[in-house]
Structure formats: structure tokens, C-alpha cells
Scaffold this active site. Structure first.
Site, PDB file in Angstrom:
ATOM      1  N   HIS A 171     -79.736 -25.348   3.755  1.00  0.00           N
ATOM      2  CA  HIS A 171     -81.145 -25.091   4.046  1.00  0.00           C
ATOM      3  C   HIS A 171     -82.007 -26.072   3.249  1.00  0.00           C
ATOM      4  O   HIS A 171     -81.761 -26.272   2.053  1.00  0.00           O
ATOM      5  CB  HIS A 171     -81.492 -23.641   3.680  1.00  0.00           C
ATOM      6  CG  HIS A 171     -82.927 -23.295   3.966  1.00  0.00           C
ATOM      7  ND1 HIS A 171     -83.357 -22.942   5.222  1.00  0.00           N
ATOM      8  CD2 HIS A 171     -84.011 -23.261   3.166  1.00  0.00           C
ATOM      9  CE1 HIS A 171     -84.667 -22.718   5.178  1.00  0.00           C
ATOM     10  NE2 HIS A 171     -85.091 -22.898   3.939  1.00  0.00           N
ATOM     11  N   ASN A 193     -76.401 -33.786   9.379  1.00  0.00           N
ATOM     12  CA  ASN A 193     -75.487 -33.211   8.389  1.00  0.00           C
ATOM     13  C   ASN A 193     -74.055 -33.253   8.894  1.00  0.00           C
ATOM     14  O   ASN A 193     -73.131 -33.514   8.129  1.00  0.00           O
ATOM     15  CB  ASN A 193     -75.899 -31.767   8.048  1.00  0.00           C
ATOM     16  CG  ASN A 193     -76.821 -31.717   6.840  1.00  0.00           C
ATOM     17  OD1 ASN A 193     -76.496 -32.261   5.794  1.00  0.00           O
ATOM     18  ND2 ASN A 193     -77.972 -31.088   7.003  1.00  0.00           N
ATOM     19  N   GLY A 211     -77.694 -33.356  14.380  1.00  0.00           N
ATOM     20  CA  GLY A 211     -76.433 -33.333  13.657  1.00  0.00           C
ATOM     21  C   GLY A 211     -76.288 -34.395  12.595  1.00  0.00           C
ATOM     22  O   GLY A 211     -75.204 -34.962  12.417  1.00  0.00           O
TER      23      GLY A 211
END
Lengths: 202, 202
Positions: free
Chosen positions: B110, B14, B12
């Protein structure tokens, strides 16, 4: 000097950038020595003549088999003692005979960040896909479509209101910087390849 | 405020960047309101708890059919009045029920310049291909693998001696800037989509 043979089909703006770099001494030790067009009416031929580079037309249309056209190209390049073959808007597939005659010595420039958008109309493909970043790629030519090992890339932003012409122009400006730089590096022996990974050494 | 539900599976980072942007007021009017992990042991859950965000584990393993897991996720998001779903390292496919419950309201980040290198290990794919420029992409999620309309991209240079960890770290730094910026733009209604082409308006 490394004698460069340039294959063209059209207007030849990348050819022009290469010839201008050569005129300014920025291509040394790469020397544009021959321009071959498969189309007799390609404006690129006139650019080459104006720069005092030898030109040749090898029209693909009289050849019944692709391999014979490929052989004729290979023979012409050899007769002119070409060391390095650079495609500059050449719209024909380069065949296995030419590739095996010039191992790691055939390069191309493509107007996208490969492997995105190979093939024709790369800029249009990028716009239709909605890419926000595109660019250009110089790569070794292999037997696929724009699939050979990448030598160098440059990125370009896609703007919200770009049409194909606007994006193409922005990418072209980067192509004109990138391609001469790579040809010079190749001639200086600064391009190192290990499988698919190729690099320009400083 | 636009309530954001974040779907996670792993560490996590991001998520952390999004929570920090929120803490600094840089995500307004997007409000992280719920973090759902499909893995009970995801470190991302602890990051969310530390930030005072409600967490939920929806473990995919007890569900025999993918559609049932998808329905459970959708129900949880609805119960928490989520407006926008952001995948942040979520390693499960988001199914049609969730997508139709949140039209144009499911986004993902992505670690490549799509359409290059979709799917798993995008950074490793870029290295093996020999790309010289990679980056990251925030896109709407559709029923394909990393194939939805692109909202924003950021480019990153690949260095000659990069391994997967080095390239991933360089891309991640851009991810941490890009994702909060896009979530904020979505919450402010500044993301405009016309077919495949999506844009952030200034």
C-alpha cells in the site's frame, strides 16, 4: 526577536532542548521568554529557572470552567508580550480563546508521524499496531486532537525488540532536533501555510 | 520453492519489479507461478506473459455475488498449487473464503505509511493532509481495508512542490525494492507474526 511562550506540564525534555538551542544561538531570532506550567511541581519549571527564563504557574485545578483556564493562559501570554506559543509536553487542551488570540502562532510537537497515532501514548499505540516506522511531528494547533496542519516531521525506525521506553527515547532524540529547527524557522518567517499544507522555506 | 500467485488489476509495475527480481534470482525461494487479473485488458497480463508466467483472467463482472468471485479466485489459486498470494495493484476486496484458504499467506503493498491514509488515492490523501513523510507498507491482508498486520515499511519525503504523480513515483521506487524483499523473506520463513506485530528476521 520573536518572544516564545512555552507551555509545559511535566519533565520538559523538549523544553530543555529548546533552551539549549537558545543558549547556543541556534534559536535566533526566536527567544524563549516565558514558561507556563499548569502543574506547580513540573520539573520543567526548574529547568526554565536554571536557564534564567521567567516562569509562571497557572494551575488548572481551581478553574471550574475550561474557558476560564484558557482565558487566564491567554492573559498571561499577552501580559508577557508573547508572539509565539509552543506546547512542550503540555497535557491540557488549548481552548478557542487562546487559539484565536494567537492565529497560526500556537504549535505542538507530537511523538508520531501524524495522522497516525494521535492522542496519548503515541509510542505505545505505534508498538501495539505493529508500525515499522514512526517518528515525530511539529504542527499548528487547531481545535482537534493533534489534527492541525503539519509543519515538519522526522521518521524513526521501530526495532523488533523495542519497548515503549526504547522507542520513546529514539523518537525523543529526533524531537529535540526538530522542534528548535521549526521554532527558528517560524521566527524567521520561513513557515508558509496554504490551507492544510505548511512548509518551511530554505 | 514457494509458489506465489499474484493478483493484479492494472499496469502492474509492482508485478514487473517482482518478476525482475525473480529473473535475477533475488526472489528465491519465492517463485512467481501465476498471475490472475480481474480485468481482461490489464497491461500486467502482458508483462506476465513476456516473463513466461502463466496468466488467468477471472473477470469479476459476471459474478452476481462477491462470494462467488472470491470462490472462483480461491479455486484457481488452489488448482495452481499456490502457497502465497500477493496483491499487486488488485482493485477488488479479497473475501473471507480466500483469506481462510491462505491463512497468513495473503499480502498486499500500500502506498502510505499505514495506518495513515488507507484506501484509495493514498498519495493524494497524504498531499491534501500536508504530510511531510509518507512511504509504503507491506502487510498481511485481513478483512478490513489496509488494516492487517504490517510486515515492513519504507519512508519517503514529501517535497513542497510535489503533485500526486511526483509523490507516487517516489513512493513507487521504494515499493519496487520493498515488495520483492518481503516476498523472499516470507518464502524463506523469516517472517514471524505475534498478533498484530510481524517482523522480518535477519
Amino acid at each position: 526577536m520573536m518572544r516564545v511562550g512555552l507551555l509545559v506540564s511535566g519533565s520538559g525534555t523538549n523544553l530543555q532542548a529548546i533552551l539549549e538551542a537558545a543558549a547556543q544561538g541556534d534559536l535566533n531570532p526566536a527567544l524563549p521568554a516565558l514558561v507556563i506550567s499548569n502543574r506547580p511541581d513540573a520539573p520543567a519549571l526548574e529547568r526554565a529557572r536554571r536557564a534564567g527564563i521567567e516562569t509562571l504557574v497557572v494551575d488548572h485545578r481551581p478553574f471550574l470552567r475550561r474557558a476560564d483556564f484558557d482565558r487566564a493562559l491567554t492573559r498571561a501570554l499577552r501580559q508577557h508580550q508573547i508572539d509565539l506559543v509552543a506546547l512542550a509536553g503540555f497535557m491540557r487542551i488549548v481552548g478557542p480563546e487562546l487559539l484565536s488570540a494567537f492565529p497560526d502562532r500556537v504549535v505542538n510537537i507530537h511523538p508520531s508521524l501524524l495522522p497516525s497515532f494521535p492522542g496519548l501514548h503515541a509510542q505505545r499505540q505505534a508498538l501495539l499496531y505493529g508500525a515499522k516506522i514512526s517518528g515525530c511531528t511539529v504542527h499548528f494547533v487547531d481545535d482537534g486532537i493533534d489534527s492541525g496542519p503539519i509543519i515538519a516531521q522526522a521518521a524513526v525506525e521501530v526495532q523488533p525488540h523495542d519497548d515503549e521506553a526504547a522507542l520513546s527515547a529514539r523518537i525523543l532524540a529526533q524531537e529535540h532536533l526538530l522542534y528548535p529547527r521549526v521554532l527558528r524557522a517560524l521566527a524567521e518567517g520561513r513557515v508558509h501555510r496554504d490551507g492544510r499544507r505548511a512548509w518551511i522555506r530554505p
